[in-house]
Design a protein around this motif. Structure first.
Motif, PDB file in Angstrom:
ATOM      1  N   UNK A 197      -1.487  -3.078  -3.673  1.00 29.35           N
ATOM      2  CA  UNK A 197      -1.534  -1.731  -3.098  1.00 29.35           C
ATOM      3  C   UNK A 197      -1.851  -0.708  -4.178  1.00 29.35           C
ATOM      4  N   UNK A 198      -1.235  -0.863  -5.344  1.00 31.83           N
ATOM      5  CA  UNK A 198      -1.464   0.049  -6.457  1.00 31.83           C
ATOM      6  C   UNK A 198      -2.920   0.010  -6.906  1.00 31.83           C
ATOM      7  N   UNK A 199      -3.464  -1.196  -7.078  1.00 28.40           N
ATOM      8  CA  UNK A 199      -4.845  -1.334  -7.542  1.00 28.40           C
ATOM      9  C   UNK A 199      -5.828  -0.830  -6.483  1.00 28.40           C
ATOM     10  N   UNK A 200      -5.487  -1.006  -5.198  1.00 27.28           N
ATOM     11  CA  UNK A 200      -6.336  -0.474  -4.133  1.00 27.28           C
ATOM     12  C   UNK A 200      -6.385   1.048  -4.203  1.00 27.28           C
ATOM     13  N   UNK A 201      -5.250   1.676  -4.496  1.00 26.18           N
ATOM     14  CA  UNK A 201      -5.208   3.130  -4.655  1.00 26.18           C
ATOM     15  C   UNK A 201      -6.091   3.575  -5.821  1.00 26.18           C
ATOM     16  N   UNK A 202      -6.031   2.847  -6.928  1.00 24.13           N
ATOM     17  CA  UNK A 202      -6.860   3.167  -8.081  1.00 24.13           C
ATOM     18  C   UNK A 202      -8.338   2.992  -7.747  1.00 24.13           C
ATOM     19  N   UNK A 203      -8.667   1.916  -7.060  1.00 19.54           N
ATOM     20  CA  UNK A 203     -10.044   1.638  -6.634  1.00 19.54           C
ATOM     21  C   UNK A 203     -10.583   2.797  -5.786  1.00 19.54           C
TER      22      UNK A 203
END
Length: 308
Positions: free
Chosen positions: A192-198
């Motif tokens: 979820x965190x990496x998706x937000x960064x993406x």
């Protein structure tokens, strides 16, 4: 007034570090509205305390006496050779002191965990970090342990601190199942965190990419987790992904719009045209001037605008 307030914040940081050193990971420092390095330290310390609390909860059974928890320490030098440890590590891994002292860290870690440690310190991480590390005992059996890993300042040694139970029912199916569930939950949170960064990167291709430190603070994590997590999911670094995406956007705009190359370079986050041109040529093998503009698309767009 600010000096007095900052002094109070520093005292809070010292008190929190003392509590953590005493084994109390329940304390939290209230966050302020300040946007400075001290506030960054507050966020990171709170994060470390939370992760330490979660990792130690794997080992603590509220129906048992805490004396079953054995604090364990391991120290290695800058070349990843074991220089110091306490007796609990020997009992845990089944080695003698002679068999471990001055041996490479690879003796007791899996290759993947050793690489994880090396990546951590090559990234110049400045605060202790919680890692799940695969230890290998003398019988060549692997065990996953959550460790607090940090550098001993001002020296270059690396210290691992973790807790292990002394009782024999440590490695039981119930423990493994609980740990497995926590790992799945952790991976979901990371995804979820990496998706937000993406999503953030794609929405801000028109601006220079903030530093990893600022991005980590923005998303409430640390630099290591952000870099390693992004590479895990997208098989590339954060900056390379950002650069590739903005160059793809620039290529499309050159082909399908009448905007000048200089304007396009600004619209994809480059501060100077020369940097844009060099980066474009390095990525595609030819300069922006050599891209053939799609006259049909440009004409159609012009006609549509004229009709309006």
């Amino acid at each position: 007034m600010d000096g007095i307030y900052d002094q109070k914040r520093i005292v809070s940081v010292h008190q929190m570090l003392f509590d953590m050193a005493s084994g109390n990971f329940n304390t939290r420092i209230p966050q302020s509205t300040q946007d400075d390095e001290l506030e960054t330290i507050v966020v990171l310390i709170n994060m470390v305390a939370e992760e330490m609390k979660d990792s130690l909860s794997d080992f603590i059974n509220t129906h048992r006496n805490p004396e079953f928890i054995a604090p364990t320490t391991l120290v290695v030098d800058a070349h990843y050779f074991i220089t110091n440890f306490n007796s609990e590590l020997l009992l845990f891994l089944g080695y003698s002191e002679i068999e471990l002292l001055d041996q490479p860290l690879a003796t007791i870690l899996t290759p993947a965990s050793l690489e994880q440690i090396q990546d951590l310190f090559e990234s110049s991480v400045s605060v202790p970090t919680i890692l799940s590390i695969d230890f290998i005992n003398k019988a060549q059996l692997p065990f996953i342990i959550s460790c607090n890993v940090g550098r001993m300042l001002p020296r270059s040694e690396i210290i691992f601190t973790f807790a292990i139970p002394k009782n024999s029912d440590f490695y039981n199916p119930l423990f493994d199942e609980t740990r497995h569930k926590k790992q799945i939950k952790s991976r979901k949170v990371d995804a979820f965190l990496i998706q937000q960064l993406y999503d953030y990167i794609l929405a801000h291709l028109d601006s220079p990419l903030p530093s990893i430190q600022l991005l980590a603070r923005k998303f409430g994590t640390n630099e290591y987790k952000l870099k390693v997590g992004f590479r895990h999911f997208f098989k590339t670094s954060i900056y390379k992904f950002y650069n590739q995406e903005r160059l793809k956007k620039a290529y499309f705009m050159i082909e399908h719009t009448t905007k000048s190359l200089k304007n396009i370079s600004v619209m994809v986050g480059f501060t100077t045209y020369s940097n844009f041109s060099k980066s474009f040529k390095k990525h595609y093998g030819f300069s922006p001037f050599e891209v053939q503009r799609n006259q049909a698309s440009i004409t159609t767009s012009t006609v549509n605008l004229t009709g309006l």
